[in-house]
Design an enzyme around this catalytic site. Structure first.
Site, PDB file in Angstrom:
ATOM      1  N   ASN A 243       0.809  -1.229   0.000  1.00 27.10           N
ATOM      2  CA  ASN A 243       0.000   0.000   0.000  1.00 27.10           C
ATOM      3  C   ASN A 243       0.837   1.272   0.000  1.00 27.10           C
ATOM      4  OD1 ASN A 243       0.776  -0.606   2.660  1.00 27.10           O
ATOM      5  ND2 ASN A 243      -0.912   0.583   3.490  1.00 27.10           N
TER       6      ASN A 243
ATOM      7  N   GLU B 106       3.458  -5.294  12.389  1.00 32.88           N
ATOM      8  CA  GLU B 106       2.517  -4.178  12.188  1.00 32.88           C
ATOM      9  C   GLU B 106       1.422  -4.695  11.275  1.00 32.88           C
ATOM     10  OE1 GLU B 106       2.787  -1.477  13.807  1.00 32.88           O
ATOM     11  OE2 GLU B 106       4.828  -1.751  14.546  1.00 32.88           O
TER      12      GLU B 106
ATOM     13  N   CYS C 257      -3.390   1.537   6.381  1.00 34.96           N
ATOM     14  CA  CYS C 257      -3.810   0.805   7.592  1.00 34.96           C
ATOM     15  C   CYS C 257      -4.384   1.754   8.636  1.00 34.96           C
ATOM     16  CB  CYS C 257      -2.629   0.032   8.153  1.00 34.96           C
ATOM     17  SG  CYS C 257      -1.187   1.064   8.411  1.00 34.96           S
TER      18      CYS C 257
ATOM     19  N   GLU D 207       7.285   0.474  16.177  1.00 29.95           N
ATOM     20  CA  GLU D 207       8.339   1.019  15.329  1.00 29.95           C
ATOM     21  C   GLU D 207       8.471   2.491  15.663  1.00 29.95           C
ATOM     22  OE1 GLU D 207       6.599  -0.197  11.461  1.00 29.95           O
ATOM     23  OE2 GLU D 207       8.277  -1.595  11.362  1.00 29.95           O
TER      24      GLU D 207
END
Ligand code: NDP
Length: 479
Positions: free
Chosen positions: A150, A248, A282, A460
């Site tokens: 994405n 993630e 996301c 992260e």
């Protein structure tokens, strides 16, 4: 464009000479071939990374920093070329790739090039015992980085930059659906003077190439961004080998709108948080909850604004919504629109494929707003990851909190209100790794980034990423 693997600083064909087609989402045509790499290619990449590790891990922080910042500068110099390549590979508007994806990829290298020079570890004086403890933060060795389609270069570099800054060598795999900018990065790394073997990029399918990375016994850490099911599979594979994992994963993020918000700001940002990148982020606020007193007004205004969005070819300046990333993904999103109808959701706008003149086989879909009567329907619970949002009214803070938290995901949440007490209370209670108040996707690279529940494990960003990519070792000296 045909691409190759990047191993030990060289570009090479896959050992078994197997290839995959690469599609242009804007017209549905095959425009190149990419390696369908096997475990043999991954092994070669691993050996190259292993050979480079001793020297790279001993390279001074200033030198590592200089090289990473040079990569960042070269990306900036090549902004237009990279943005066009990203757009062609992914279907996103060139304007978006130029303003977000590629600048952010450059920022990732610059940020971690600087951060590593500020990264320090702790020491603890054991008073009364005449001893001092200090912590070494040592690179792990060879690490694996696997990223989705994405935000291709943006998320690829979000992993690679801290891994390299911390002194690791990397075997990385971008999504096979969008591999081109990762391929172009190889040349830039060579030009910036990144030593051979420090970064290796292997292309291919998740189930084979990706699988070979996650099950490699000597790749000791995996940083992964992608779907929740893939994340669960990776965790299952990696756990018996005691690998360090950063996952993630997916999201189904609530966008909660109270009547006391700044209405215009909320409206404009909500259009963006719903449909940016064709809704394939996301962090998109795909579940909109609106306080009942302004619900009808919001519905009219929001739908009117969404109808103004232009669906078109990604390279056209007036395009707001480009093509979805692939034919299977388009079909999946359309299936969800049908599911919504079966569940008696009301499509307020959109819902149909768009035929763009001259690009009739491209994967275009209207931005779609669905009014739902219950938060428990499938379109409100499952990640669609396309230009589709749901909306429904709520009455009280408690009601909306309950609905916001009643999904398996917990990545981000957006809150629109000017009430401080409510802001503090809701931010504390929302089950999410990130809460945005009166904004969306405003990022400061120092902050922890990640999700809770089925949205992932670990964080992260900033020093969190440098901590992930290093092993702490306690040294205790008695004097
Ligand atoms: P996938 O999980 O399908 O794929 C992600 C990456 O993993 C790809 O490179 C894929 O390769 C690879 N992969 C697939 N199977 C395996 C395997 N068995 N072993 C190792 N690697 C594998 O996700 P998508 O690419 O479809 O991305 C969309 C998902 O990513 C959405 O759920 C979205 O929410 C999530 N995402 C999460 C973000 C976050 O920060 N939390 C940010 C962005 C996206 P290949 O493509 O070749 O199959």
């Amino acid at each position: 464009m045909n691409i190759q693997n990047y191993i030990n600083g060289n570009f090479q064909n896959p050992i078994d000479d197997q290839w995959l087609d690469n599609f242009n989402p804007a017209n549905g045509e095959v425009y190149g071939q990419i390696p369908n790499s096997s475990s043999k290619d991954v092994e070669q990449a691993y050996q190259s990374a292993k050979s480079a590790f001793k020297q790279w891990s001993q390279t001074s922080l200033e030198e590592r920093s200089r090289i990473l910042i040079k990569i960042s500068e070269l990306l900036e110099d090549n902004l237009q070329r990279f943005a066009e390549a990203e757009s062609k590979d992914n279907g996103k508007p060139v304007s978006l790739a130029k303003s977000v994806d590629i600048p952010r990829a450059a920022s990732n290298f610059r940020f971690f090039g600087n951060a590593i020079t500020q990264f320090s570890s702790e020491s603890h004086e054991s008073v009364g015992q005449q001893a001092i403890n200090y912590t070494l933060r040592q690179p792990i060795g060879v690490v694996g980085c696997i990223s989705p389609w994405n935000l291709p270069l943006y998320l690829f570099t979000w992993k690679i930059a801290p891994a390299l800054a911390a002194g690791n060598c990397v075997v990385a795999k971008p999504s096979e659906v969008t591999p081109v900018t990762a391929y172009l990065l190889g040349d830039i790394c060579n030009e910036a003077g990144l030593p051979k073997g420090v970064l290796n990029i292997v292309h291919g399918l998740g189930v084979s190439t990706g699988q070979a990375i996650i099950e490699h016994p000597d790749i000791k850490a995996i940083s992964f961004t992608g779907g929740t099911a893939t994340g669960a599979h990776i965790a299952k594979t990696a756990a018996p080998m005691f690998k360090k994992l950063s996952l993630e994963l997916g999201g189904k993020n609530p966008n909660i709108i109270f009547a006391d918000c700044d209405y215009e700001d909320m409206l404009n940002t909500t259009v963006r948080s719903s449909f940016a990148n064709q809704g394939q982020i996301c962090l998109c606020g795909s579940r909109i909850f609106v306080e009942r007193t302004i619900y009808e007004q919001f519905k009219v205004d929001f739908v009117a604004k969404v109808k103004q969005l232009n669906v078109g070819h990604p390279s056209e300046a007036h395009t707001n919504i480009g093509a979805l990333v692939s034919k299977p993904h388009l079909e999946k999103v359309k299936d969800y629109i049908n599911i919504a109808k079966e569940e008696s959701g009301t499509v307020l706008c959109g819902g149909n494929e768009v035929v763009v003149e001259g690009y009739e086989n491209g994967y275009y879909l209207e931005p779609t707003v669905i009014e739902v009567s219950t938060d428990e329907c499938r379109v409100n619970q499952e990640e669609i990851f396309g230009p589709v949002v749901t909306m429904m009214p709520f009455d009280t803070e408690d009601d909306v909190l309950l609905m916001a938290n009643k999904v398996k995901y917990g990545l981000s949440a957006t809150l629109w209100t000017n009430n401080l007490k409510r802001t503090m209370h809701m931010s504390q209670q929302l089950q999410a790794g990130i809460v945005w108040v009166n904004t969306w996707m405003m990022r400061d690279l120092r902050t922890p980034f990640g999700g809770v529940k089925a949205s992932g494990v670990g964080r992260e960003g900033g020093f969190e990423a440098l901590r992930f990519f290093t092993e702490p070792k306690n040294v205790c000296i008695k004097y």
